[in-house]
Structures are given as structure tokens and as C-alpha cells.
Write an enzyme that holds these catalytic residues in place. Structure first.
Site, PDB file in Angstrom:
ATOM      1  CG  ASP A 289      34.288  -3.394   7.156  1.00  0.00           C
ATOM      2  OD1 ASP A 289      33.504  -2.439   7.123  1.00  0.00           O
ATOM      3  OD2 ASP A 289      34.842  -3.791   8.184  1.00  0.00           O
ATOM      4  CG  HIS A 383      26.498  -2.506  11.329  1.00  0.00           C
ATOM      5  ND1 HIS A 383      26.797  -2.090  12.602  1.00  0.00           N
ATOM      6  CD2 HIS A 383      27.517  -2.053  10.537  1.00  0.00           C
ATOM      7  CE1 HIS A 383      27.942  -1.417  12.595  1.00  0.00           C
ATOM      8  NE2 HIS A 383      28.391  -1.383  11.355  1.00  0.00           N
TER       9      HIS A 383
END
Length: 475
Positions: A289, A383
């Protein structure tokens, strides 16, 4: 627990150590470790001191050195260590990213000695914005007590600033609880911000920036008003859980009579040094992330993240705006998907964070690449594609979140996810622009629930001898 003054205890220990050193035979072997020169290791054991360890600092007239030595006595002469790297991430608001330092990871025994200045030299920005991400965090919002005015708010910010400066230096404030007495600063940072409602309560509506206008509603929002917004906001980060809690408790006690707690959120990240080398963190979905966060070395970094000198509100010049979102991840649903499906939702490989178009984590995404079937290799609703600056007219923000886990819900699902925090010079042109696009078709959205939100104006760091926010409250 003894109630003896810790400053006197420290002075007595230093005097004892000095006497013992004076009695030691010249040229003889040291019969043992001198008091105060050991270090607490990862397992809590004692580590022998270096042979040429310098003496402990002598108490100053104001007792500052004695207080710092008492707080750090188990660290001894271990050198200060830089954090393993700036690791930040995000989900739901934008793809998270990392700007890792080149330094090799430091030994875990040095972790507590890292100190972040309350009044940083770099452009006067508050700590906790570009500071390397810490292992433990607390986010807390307060509302001013009924009847409180601008004068009361100034007194509270003055007290908070004094306490934060002491704690970040590794010193115990007055009437200390002793919770973190044996620890060093542990990269502690305390960051202060003002919410939209603060200005009305203090009669300062004419000095409220336009950038602080409330965020728009998004279709995926399921926000709890009681856990959103607030007059005052504090972000606490540290690499030791007790140090972080100690700061939280001290600041909460300082607020007594002037402000009352509105909401609190507790988060965590990987501890620096837990991996063989600095690397981007993973979120609770197991995804790497963080890859393309703006870096302080970028030419336009300050322009994107910090308020410029031409801002209408002079007191915010050099400050930044923080968007805070509590985003619950539907992990049971996510974990039922195959790795292949998860990677297509994100647009990146799960094992190394590389884009689906190939390369390594740092390889730019090829958004125009098509597969043999003529379809985009990175799906149109992935995303990473939707949140990319290239898809948002260059809009970018510095994402610096914490993961959270608040137990389990009645259906057995984990109440866990991301405390998303992003920093920008203008929320409308950064967070809001990206979130609006995500709101229209992000493949990750079905696995997320936005449950709390806040927007806060974070002024620059206090000048020497000053407190955070004084130009606003007394200007």
C-alpha cells in the site's frame, strides 16, 4: 510506587555513579556495568554498555537534562537512529504510496532514541506530516467546553504546545504519570489542527480559510457524525505504544475544563526494523500500500502539500490541510476473492506491488497498454488507475495513514481497516477531486465503508518560545 521527586532521584543516581567511577582503580577491569549506561533490548534484557561510554548529562538549573536522562535512562549511550523509511499508504481515498529512505534499517535497540523536534527547521512545518510513519498512532478530536472563548482556546494551545515539546524531547512534563519513564522519545510526534467549527466558537469566522469548507457528500459515505469533525484535532505517532499512550493521556489531562473529548481512534503500522530492509508497508487487505506518494525531493512537493506564501489567511502559510477518514474494510468479502481478482481490483500485483503492465513496484503504470483480447491490462475501474495523478489532472496528496482493528462485529466480521490521513495544500483540488472520481466507479469501493470523516487546518510549527496557532488566536 515511590512518590519521590524524579528529578532528585536522577541527581542522586548521577552522584552515585560519579563516586563509583572515582573509586575505580586506574587500569583495572570494570567490575560491572555503570548505572544508567545499559540499554533495553527488544526482549527487555540488559545490553552491556560500550567501553567508552560518555557520562550522563549533568542536571541544568531548570532540571531539563535531568528529566530527559530519567526518561531515557535505559537507552544509555546508544546512538540516535533514523527511521527505516517514510512509509505511507491509503485505500478508498487514493492509492497509498511510500518514499523510502536509502538508509539501511537500524538495530531495534536504537529505536527509542530517535527524536523528532517539536519546532522543525525545515520550513517551519509541524512534525507528523513528512515524518517517517510510526508504528503506533492515536487520532483524537476535542470540542471546546461550553462557555469557552478565544482566550480559553489560546490558553489550551499554549499548554498543549508546552507538553508536546517536552514529550517529543523525551522529557517528562510536570505531574507526569510515569507511564513512559523508561523509554526514549521513540520518534514521538504531536500535530495540532483546527476544525471548521472552531472558528465560530472563538469568534474567528473571518479568519477561517475557504479551503476548510466542509467536504461534499459521497455516495459511499456512511458517516457517524459523533465520530467526525471537531473543533480541535490532534495526531499522535510514536514507535512505542506506551510512549504514544503517555502523550495521549497527558494531552487529554491538559484539556480538562477547557475542552472535552469528541472522538478517538487508535491505529498501528509495521514497526521500523521489522523487515530485513526498508520496504513499503502492506495494508490489512494484504496489498502493498504505497508506491507513488509525492516525495520531499520532488520539485513541486511543497506546492502540492503546503500552503503557499500568497494564501489569503497569513496564519496558514506554511501549514497544510489534513483529511481524516475511518474506512472499514470488508475483509471477509475481500478474502473470498482469488488473488487474480484482487490484483485486477487494485491494478497491481499482490506479491511485489508492481503494476499489472509489468516491472517492479517503482515501474510507472502503462495505462494505455492492452492485452491480447484488446482490453486494458490495468482494468478501467482498477483502483490504482482511477486514483493515479495522470487520471486526475495531476492531483496528488501525501497519504500517511494507520491501520486499525477495533475487535469484531456481531456477525463475526473484523471491525478493521484504515485510518486514512492525507495532506495537501488545497483539499478541493486534491482529496475531493480524486474521491469524486473514485466515487463514480472504483472497483475497490464495494469492499470499503467510509464511516467517519474530518477536515482540519494544520498551521505551521510554533516559533521559538511560542505556541501552535498563536498568529491565528492573537494576530
Amino acid at each position: 510506587m515511590s512518590k519521590q521527586n524524579p528529578r532528585k532521584q536522577t541527581a542522586a543516581k548521577q552522584a552515585t555513579a560519579k563516586q563509583a567511577t572515582a573509586k575505580q582503580p586506574t587500569g583495572g577491569k570494570n567490575p560491572g556495568t555503570r548505572p544508567g549506561t545499559g540499554s533495553a533490548g527488544a526482549g527487555g534484557g540488559r545490553i552491556p554498555a560500550p567501553a567508552a561510554a560518555p557520562a550522563a548529562p549533568a542536571p541544568e538549573a531548570d532540571g531539563a537534562a535531568a528529566k530527559e536522562f530519567s526518561r531515557r535512562r535505559l537507552l544509555g549511550t546508544v546512538g540516535a537512529a533514523g527511521a527505516a523509511g517514510l512509509v505511507v499508504g491509503g485505500a478508498g481515498g487514493a492509492a497509498g504510496v511510500s518514499a523510502a529512505q536509502d538508509d539501511a534499517p537500524k538495530a531495534l535497540s536504537t529505536l527509542g532514541s530517535t527524536k523528532v523536534p517539536f519546532r522543525p527547521a525545515r520550513a517551519g512545518h509541524q512534525a507528523g506530516i513528512t515524518t517517517p510513519l510510526q508504528a503506533k498512532g492515536h487520532l483524537v478530536a476535542f470540542d471546546l467546553a461550553p462557555g469557552s472563548d478565544r482566550k480559553d482556546a489560546a490558553a489550551l494551545l499554549r499548554r498543549w504546545s508546552r507538553t508536546a515539546e517536552e514529550l517529543m524531547a523525551g522529557r517528562a512534563p510536570d505531574a507526569d504519570t510515569g507511564v513512559a519513564l523508561d523509554a526514549g522519545p521513540s520518534s514521538l510526534t504531536v500535530t495540532f489542527g483546527f476544525g471548521h467549527s472552531f472558528f465560530g466558537r472563538t469568534g474567528l469566522t473571518k479568519r477561517r480559510p475557504l479551503e476548510l469548507d466542509p467536504l461534499p457528500d459521497f455516495s459511499a459515505d456512511a458517516l457517524d457524525p459523533k465520530s467526525s469533525n471537531g473543533d480541535l484535532w490532534i495526531q499522535i505517532g510514536a514507535d512505542d505504544a506506551l510512549v504514544a499512550f503517555h502523550a495521549l493521556r497527558a494531552l487529554q489531562k491538559d484539556a480538562a475544563g477547557r475542552a472535552r473529548l469528541r472522538w478517538q481512534m487508535n491505529g498501528f503500522n509495521r514497526t521500523p526494523g521489522a523487515t530485513a530492509h526498508p520496504m513499503t508497508t502492506r495494508n490489512l487487505m494484504g496489498q502493498i500500500d504505497g508506491t507513488n506518494n509525492p516525495k520531499p525531493s520532488d520539485q513541486d512537493f511543497d506546492e502540492r502539500i503546503f500552503v503557499g506564501r500568497d494564501a489569503d489567511q497569513a496564519w496558514m502559510r506554511g501549514g497544510s490541510y489534513a483529511v481524516v477518514r475511518r474506512i472499514r474494510m470488508l475483509l471477509d468479502d475481500w478474502e473470498k476473492r482469488s488473488r487474480h481478482d484482487q490484483e485486477r481490483v487494485i491494478g497491481r500485483r499482490k506479491d511485489n506491488g508492481a503494476p499489472l503492465t509489468g516491472g517492479s513496484e517503482g515501474t510507472p503504470m502503462r495505462l494505455d497498454a492492452n492485452g491480447p483480447d484488446g482490453m486494458p491490462v490495468i482494468p478501467a475501474n482498477a483502483h490504482a488507475r482511477i486514483a493515479a495523478p495522470e487520471s486526475n489532472q495531476g492531483a496528488a496528496m501525501l497519504r500517511r495513514p494507520f491501520s486499525y482493528h477495533d475487535g469484531f462485529r456481531e456477525d463475526g466480521a473484523p471491525d478493521a481497516g484504515l485510518l486514512f490521513i492525507c495532506w495537501q495544500a488545497d483539499p478541493l483540488r486534491a482529496f475531493t477531486q480524486v474521491q469524486r472520481k473514485l466515487d463514480r466507479g472504483d472497483a475497490l469501493s464495494p469492499f470499503l465503508r467510509h464511516e467517519a470523516s474530518g477536515l482540519f487546518a494544520v498551521p505551521p510549527a510554533a516559533e521559538p518560545g511560542d505556541y501552535v496557532g498563536r498568529p491565528l488566536l492573537e494576530g
